[in-house]
Scaffold this motif. Structure first.
Motif, short mmCIF file in Angstrom:
data_model
loop_
_atom_site.label_atom_id
_atom_site.label_comp_id
_atom_site.label_asym_id
_atom_site.label_seq_id
_atom_site.Cartn_x
_atom_site.Cartn_y
_atom_site.Cartn_z
N TYR A 11 0.85 -1.19 0.00
CA TYR A 11 0.00 0.00 0.00
C TYR A 11 0.89 1.24 0.00
N TYR A 12 0.62 2.14 -0.98
CA TYR A 12 1.40 3.36 -1.13
C TYR A 12 0.54 4.58 -0.84
N CYS A 13 1.12 5.49 -0.08
CA CYS A 13 0.50 6.79 0.17
C CYS A 13 1.07 7.77 -0.87
N ALA A 14 0.20 8.46 -1.59
CA ALA A 14 0.63 9.39 -2.63
C ALA A 14 0.05 10.78 -2.33
N VAL A 15 0.90 11.80 -2.42
CA VAL A 15 0.49 13.17 -2.16
C VAL A 15 0.61 13.95 -3.47
N ALA A 16 -0.50 14.48 -3.94
CA ALA A 16 -0.53 15.26 -5.18
C ALA A 16 -0.67 16.74 -4.83
N THR A 17 0.24 17.56 -5.38
CA THR A 17 0.18 19.00 -5.15
C THR A 17 1.03 19.71 -6.18
N CYS A 18 0.59 20.86 -6.60
CA CYS A 18 1.36 21.72 -7.50
C CYS A 18 1.81 21.00 -8.77
N GLY A 19 0.94 20.17 -9.31
CA GLY A 19 1.27 19.48 -10.56
C GLY A 19 2.21 18.31 -10.42
N GLU A 20 2.54 17.93 -9.20
CA GLU A 20 3.42 16.79 -8.97
C GLU A 20 2.74 15.80 -8.03
N ILE A 21 3.23 14.57 -8.06
CA ILE A 21 2.74 13.54 -7.16
C ILE A 21 3.94 12.84 -6.53
N ILE A 22 3.92 12.74 -5.21
CA ILE A 22 5.04 12.17 -4.46
C ILE A 22 4.54 10.94 -3.72
N PHE A 23 5.24 9.81 -3.92
CA PHE A 23 4.83 8.55 -3.30
C PHE A 23 5.66 8.29 -2.05
N GLY A 24 5.02 7.60 -1.10
CA GLY A 24 5.72 7.16 0.09
C GLY A 24 6.51 5.89 -0.18
N ASN A 25 7.16 5.38 0.86
CA ASN A 25 8.01 4.20 0.71
C ASN A 25 7.22 2.90 0.65
N GLY A 26 5.93 2.95 0.94
CA GLY A 26 5.09 1.75 0.83
C GLY A 26 5.04 0.94 2.12
N THR A 27 3.90 0.33 2.37
CA THR A 27 3.71 -0.55 3.52
C THR A 27 3.22 -1.90 3.00
N LYS A 28 3.99 -2.93 3.27
CA LYS A 28 3.63 -4.27 2.78
C LYS A 28 2.68 -4.93 3.77
N LEU A 29 1.56 -5.38 3.24
CA LEU A 29 0.54 -6.02 4.07
C LEU A 29 0.48 -7.50 3.70
N ASP A 30 0.98 -8.33 4.61
CA ASP A 30 0.94 -9.78 4.43
C ASP A 30 -0.20 -10.35 5.26
N ILE A 31 -1.10 -11.07 4.61
CA ILE A 31 -2.22 -11.69 5.31
C ILE A 31 -1.81 -13.10 5.70
N GLU A 32 -1.81 -13.36 7.01
CA GLU A 32 -1.43 -14.68 7.52
C GLU A 32 -2.55 -15.67 7.22
N VAL A 33 -2.20 -16.72 6.50
CA VAL A 33 -3.18 -17.73 6.13
C VAL A 33 -3.42 -18.64 7.33
N VAL A 34 -4.67 -18.78 7.72
CA VAL A 34 -5.01 -19.64 8.86
C VAL A 34 -4.78 -21.09 8.45
N SER A 35 -3.99 -21.81 9.28
CA SER A 35 -3.67 -23.20 8.95
C SER A 35 -4.92 -24.06 9.00
N THR A 36 -5.03 -24.93 8.02
CA THR A 36 -6.18 -25.84 7.96
C THR A 36 -6.00 -27.06 8.84
N CYS A 37 -4.78 -27.21 9.39
CA CYS A 37 -4.52 -28.40 10.23
C CYS A 37 -5.39 -28.36 11.48
#
Length: 313
Positions: free
Chosen positions: A222-248
């Motif tokens: 997930y990236y946060c982007a800030v648009a202003t003055c004709g430019e857009i600046i992106f953040g460094n990003g946040t990785k979202l890992d969804i832990e899969v519930v074990s079926t065991c």
């Protein structure tokens, strides 16, 4: 536009009139600027054109007229093409950021085209006051159904601000399958999320939060982007890992339930069998006998069950 494309298909491209016909011009947004091209009034049966080239689009005709002295004026939006003594000019009134492009002045005569001049016009907008866009990392594991809050911090220096435009903050998600990032959220009001730094002339900090209940399909960066003055600046990003519930674990629970049902079924079968045997033996024992007392009734049951009866004579 169709006329220009038709002309380009029919005419032959001739050589340039000069080895130094291409130049670069940089102006600030909102300025008035004039592009010039040489013109000879003796060019009979010749036409002059200003065309614009923007990467990814077809050439666009902005103005055209005959080469010899002619007082016609061609206006397109905020651009005006006209003749001046010895020149064919394209004038911009209050340039816009979208005016950044390559402009060519061409002469067309008897199906021959000659490039007279080329100009790369760069429109420089006001510098944004943003100094950094950072995002927080997620430390705790996330499972489907959990509520997750993503944060984006925007640092800005108000003293360097030359643009009066507000910040517009957006959240994008990029999947691991290399598909195009998708817009998932946009902040509308952020006036209450900013605070001044503790020191004098320190940057202003605005914190933007985005919360949602995640599912297994929400994994990605997930990236946060800030648009202003004709430019857009992106953040460094946040990785979202969804832990899969074990079926065991779930399979173990199901196995335990089935085992309990099986034990219960077997127990019922055994009880039913015992009841049948006891009833059958009791009936066989009692057939042909006259039960005048409780003793006779007792004798109809197996000896192993005599202790269950309390007989008082």
């Amino acid at each position: 536009m169709p006329v220009l494309i038709y002309i380009l298909l029919l005419i032959n491209i001739g050589r340039c009139t000069d080895d130094h016909i291409f130049e670069t011009k940089t102006v600030d947004v909102g300025d008035d600027v004039t592009l010039t091209c040489p013109r000879e009034s003796t060019w009979l049966a010749a036409n002059l054109y200003w065309i614009r080239l923007v990467p990814g689009t077809f050439p666009e005709a902005l103005g055209g007229m005959i080469a010899y002295n002619f007082d016609r004026v061609k206006k397109t939006n905020h651009m005006t093409a006209k003749q001046e003594p010895g020149l064919f000019v394209l004038h911009f009134s209050k340039t816009r950021l979208s005016d950044t492009a390559v402009y060519y002045c061409i002469k067309v005569k008897q199906r021959n085209m000659t490039f007279l001049k080329g100009i790369f016009l760069r429109i420089k907008g006001p510098e944004p006051d943003i100094t950094a866009v950072t995002q927080d990392f997620l430390s705790d594991p996330v499972r489907p159904g959990d509520s997750v809050t993503l944060q984006c911090s925007v640092l800005s220096d108000s003293e360097k601000k030359t643009c009066l435009e507000d910040h517009h903050v957006y959240w994008f998600r990029a999947r691991s399958d290399k598909s195009n990032p998708s817009l998932i959220y946009a902040h509308r009001n952020h006036s209450d999320t900013c605070e001044e730094g503790p020191e004098v002339h320190s940057p202003q900090k605005c914190v933007y939060s985005f919360s949602k209940n995640v599912s297994s399909s929400d994994a990605g960066t997930y990236y946060c982007a800030v648009a202003t003055c004709g430019e857009i600046i992106f953040g460094n990003g946040t990785k979202l890992d969804i832990e899969v519930v074990s079926t065991c674990d779930s399979q173990k629970d199901i196995s335990v339930v089935f085992l309990l049902f099986a034990v219960l079924a077997i127990s019922l079968i055994v009880i039913a069998f015992l009841v049948y045997v006891i009833t059958k033996n009791s009936c066989d024992c009692c057939k042909g006998k006259k039960m005048y007392s409780y003793i006779n009734v007792l004798n109809c049951f197996p000896k192993s069950y005599h202790h269950l009866f309390h007989i008082y004579v």
